[in-house]
Design an enzyme around this catalytic site. Sequence first.
Site, PDB file in Angstrom:
ATOM      1  N   LEU A  73       0.811  -1.208   0.000  1.00  0.00           N
ATOM      2  CA  LEU A  73       0.000   0.000   0.000  1.00  0.00           C
ATOM      3  C   LEU A  73       0.851   1.267   0.000  1.00  0.00           C
ATOM      4  CD1 LEU A  73      -2.857   1.275   0.246  1.00  0.00           C
ATOM      5  CD2 LEU A  73      -2.558   1.166   2.739  1.00  0.00           C
ATOM      6  N   ASP A  74       0.609   2.129  -0.981  1.00  0.00           N
ATOM      7  CA  ASP A  74       1.238   3.452  -1.072  1.00  0.00           C
ATOM      8  C   ASP A  74       2.760   3.394  -1.030  1.00  0.00           C
ATOM      9  OD1 ASP A  74      -1.294   4.604  -1.167  1.00  0.00           O
ATOM     10  OD2 ASP A  74      -1.405   4.858   1.005  1.00  0.00           O
ATOM     11  N   ALA A  75       3.337   2.332  -1.577  1.00  0.00           N
ATOM     12  CA  ALA A  75       4.786   2.154  -1.489  1.00  0.00           C
ATOM     13  C   ALA A  75       5.440   1.941  -2.858  1.00  0.00           C
ATOM     14  CB  ALA A  75       5.122   0.981  -0.574  1.00  0.00           C
TER      15      ALA A  75
END
Length: 282
Positions: free
Chosen positions: A226-228
């Site tokens: 997530l969001d990486a």
Amino acid sequence: MRTFRLVIACPDRVGIVAKVSNFLASHNGWITEASHHSDNLSGWFFMRHEIRADTLPFGLEAFREAFAPIAEEFSMTWQITDTEQKKRVVLMASRESHCLADLLHRWHSDELDCEIACVISNHDDLRSMVEWHGIPYYHVPVNPQDKEPAFAEVSRLVKQHEADVVVLARYMQILPPELCREYAGKVINIHHSFLPSFIGAKPYHQASLRGVKLIGATCHYVTEELDAGPIIEQDVVRVSHSDSIEDMVRFGRDVEKMVLARGLRYHLEDRVLVHGNKTVVF
């Protein structure tokens, strides 16, 4: 002007630029833009050239065939694209309209050189705005208890519309891992914080609780984590103790629009080279 875009990444060594330049010159290729970067930390070299298509004696397939021995010699990961073949974009959104409306406006104004194939949303709120632009709108509700059917339909629509890139313009659902893997490097997200700070939900609320003086937005490729994913573009705006969460959200929306539009433009123009979890953006 119609151009070919040659994008290359390979282990760094002497002679790469000379070999590529000599190849283009031997075929009368007129270079209109050239960008190079040598990453000392990883030992890799990155290159992007734009070549006037009307100066070359062949099209893309013949170019690929002629260039293949050089690519093999230098162990290149490479691609050649034609600006005449516009990339097909699928946009996804939920209820918030600012990023979607901005991209539609830029497309309508010929600022984004692409075809918008369709818009997919888990809500029906934005249908009239999208259909005003003459773009198909698909409402695919997501059942929180069983999301698999919805994402199976999303995958089907993306394939049906032959998407080259999918843009999550504030689509407030997490894509399943198999979809992230299938479209690695082809799904772009806008996250409303300056990553890696404040990942996940309600980043402006998180930022307010920490008393930050800068808030921002991050355009990145979607991965299973997530969001990486690899970051394409970022920007910030200054805030103070007197700004409420509502103020931060309002300021942030302006940054989100600009960052997403720039990130998508870089992708459409083949300016983003991904290496590991980092990017080189020419």
